[in-house]
Design an enzyme around this catalytic site. Sequence first.
Site, short mmCIF file in Angstrom:
data_model
loop_
_atom_site.label_atom_id
_atom_site.label_comp_id
_atom_site.label_asym_id
_atom_site.label_seq_id
_atom_site.Cartn_x
_atom_site.Cartn_y
_atom_site.Cartn_z
N GLU A 283 -4.00 12.20 5.85
CA GLU A 283 -4.34 13.58 6.16
C GLU A 283 -5.71 13.67 6.84
O GLU A 283 -6.66 12.99 6.46
CB GLU A 283 -4.36 14.44 4.90
CG GLU A 283 -4.66 15.91 5.17
CD GLU A 283 -4.62 16.76 3.91
OE1 GLU A 283 -4.85 17.98 4.03
OE2 GLU A 283 -4.35 16.22 2.83
N ARG B 55 -4.25 26.87 -6.75
CA ARG B 55 -3.80 25.54 -6.34
C ARG B 55 -3.20 24.84 -7.54
O ARG B 55 -3.90 24.45 -8.48
CB ARG B 55 -4.97 24.74 -5.75
CG ARG B 55 -5.48 25.30 -4.43
CD ARG B 55 -4.39 25.37 -3.39
NE ARG B 55 -4.87 25.83 -2.09
CZ ARG B 55 -4.07 26.08 -1.05
NH1 ARG B 55 -2.74 25.94 -1.19
NH2 ARG B 55 -4.57 26.49 0.10
N GLU C 191 -4.32 35.03 7.54
CA GLU C 191 -4.90 35.06 6.21
C GLU C 191 -5.99 36.12 6.05
O GLU C 191 -6.27 36.55 4.93
CB GLU C 191 -5.45 33.68 5.84
CG GLU C 191 -4.37 32.61 5.73
CD GLU C 191 -4.88 31.32 5.12
OE1 GLU C 191 -6.11 31.16 4.99
OE2 GLU C 191 -4.03 30.47 4.78
N GLY D 89 -7.86 6.49 1.05
CA GLY D 89 -7.21 5.48 0.23
C GLY D 89 -5.79 5.83 -0.15
O GLY D 89 -5.01 4.94 -0.54
N ALA E 281 -7.31 28.46 6.27
CA ALA E 281 -6.88 27.12 6.68
C ALA E 281 -5.36 27.04 6.69
O ALA E 281 -4.67 27.88 6.11
CB ALA E 281 -7.45 26.07 5.74
N ARG F 120 0.84 -1.18 0.00
CA ARG F 120 0.00 0.00 0.00
C ARG F 120 0.88 1.24 0.00
O ARG F 120 1.74 1.41 0.88
CB ARG F 120 -0.93 0.03 1.22
CG ARG F 120 -1.95 -1.11 1.24
CD ARG F 120 -2.98 -0.91 0.12
NE ARG F 120 -3.98 -1.97 0.10
CZ ARG F 120 -3.89 -3.07 -0.63
NH1 ARG F 120 -2.80 -3.29 -1.37
NH2 ARG F 120 -4.87 -3.96 -0.62
N GLU G 151 0.47 32.97 -1.29
CA GLU G 151 -0.53 33.68 -0.49
C GLU G 151 -0.64 35.15 -0.87
O GLU G 151 -1.62 35.81 -0.50
CB GLU G 151 -0.20 33.55 1.00
CG GLU G 151 -0.34 32.11 1.53
CD GLU G 151 -0.12 32.04 3.03
OE1 GLU G 151 0.35 33.04 3.60
OE2 GLU G 151 -0.40 30.98 3.61
N LEU H 297 -1.72 24.26 8.01
CA LEU H 297 -1.19 23.01 8.50
C LEU H 297 -1.03 22.98 10.02
O LEU H 297 -0.83 24.02 10.66
CB LEU H 297 0.19 22.76 7.89
CG LEU H 297 0.26 22.60 6.37
CD1 LEU H 297 1.72 22.51 5.93
CD2 LEU H 297 -0.51 21.38 5.92
N GLU I 254 -4.30 30.97 11.77
CA GLU I 254 -4.59 31.06 10.34
C GLU I 254 -5.61 32.15 10.04
O GLU I 254 -5.50 32.85 9.03
CB GLU I 254 -5.10 29.70 9.83
CG GLU I 254 -4.06 28.59 9.84
CD GLU I 254 -2.88 28.88 8.93
OE1 GLU I 254 -3.03 29.68 7.97
OE2 GLU I 254 -1.80 28.30 9.16
#
Length: 210
Positions: free
Chosen positions: A127, A71, A104, A123, A83, A44, A151, A85, A100
Site C-alpha cells: 500500500e 475503524r 466526504e 513489511g 481520503a 513472504r 461513512e 482509494l 474524496e
Amino acid sequence: MVKYEFEDIPEHWPVLESRVLAEGGITDYREDLVRMVDGTKGRRQYTTHHGAVAVLALDEQDRMLTLRQYRHPVRLLMWELPAGLLDQPGEHPREAAERELFEEAYLVADDWRVLVDYRNSTGTSDEATRVFLAHGVREATGERYARTAEEAGIVAQWVPVSEMLGQVLAGRIGTSSIVAAVCALTAARAQPGGIDALRPADAPWPARPF
C-alpha cells in the site's frame, strides 16, 4: 566510509513461486517464495492494495479539516484526513483527491500540491499513500454525495494545525495520514521557499505511476 544515494531505489529479488492465499474487497493476501541476497529461499506473505490519496485541506485561519470515522480493525473512532482509494481505472491521483474532498466534505479547492508520499507498512503490504495540500478551500456546488454505511457516521471538525501537531506529538492522534501530513507541513514551512517549494500536484509517483 561508503556514501550512498539517500533515496529509495528499485530492487527485485527473484520470485520462484507466487500464490493468492485470500481475496478481499480492498486487499488480496499473497505469498511469494523469493531467493534472497545470500542465495537462500524464503516465503513472504503480504497484502496487495490499490493505494490511496488523502487531503490536508487548509482554510484562511490555518485550520485543517479532520473527519472522525469508526475503524473496525482497531475498534476506534479515529480523526483522519479526507481520503480514499485509487480504485477508479484511469483516474489521476489529484482527481481522486478532489473526488474524496467533494464526497466526504462537500468542498473544492483552488490550489493543489503534493505534500508527502509514503508507504504504509512495507513489511506486510504494498500500500502507498499520497497526501495533497489543498488551499483556497470553499464549499462545493451541485448535489451532495449521499453518505452510506460506515461513512454515514462521519463527523467533521476544523482544527488549527498547531493544535493538531501537539495532539500528534502527545500520542493522542495516530492516524498515519494525519501524522505524516502534519509533520510534513511543519517541516515544509521551515524549509527555504516554504510550501511554495512543494512538488506540483502532477509530480511523478513511482509507487503508483500514472
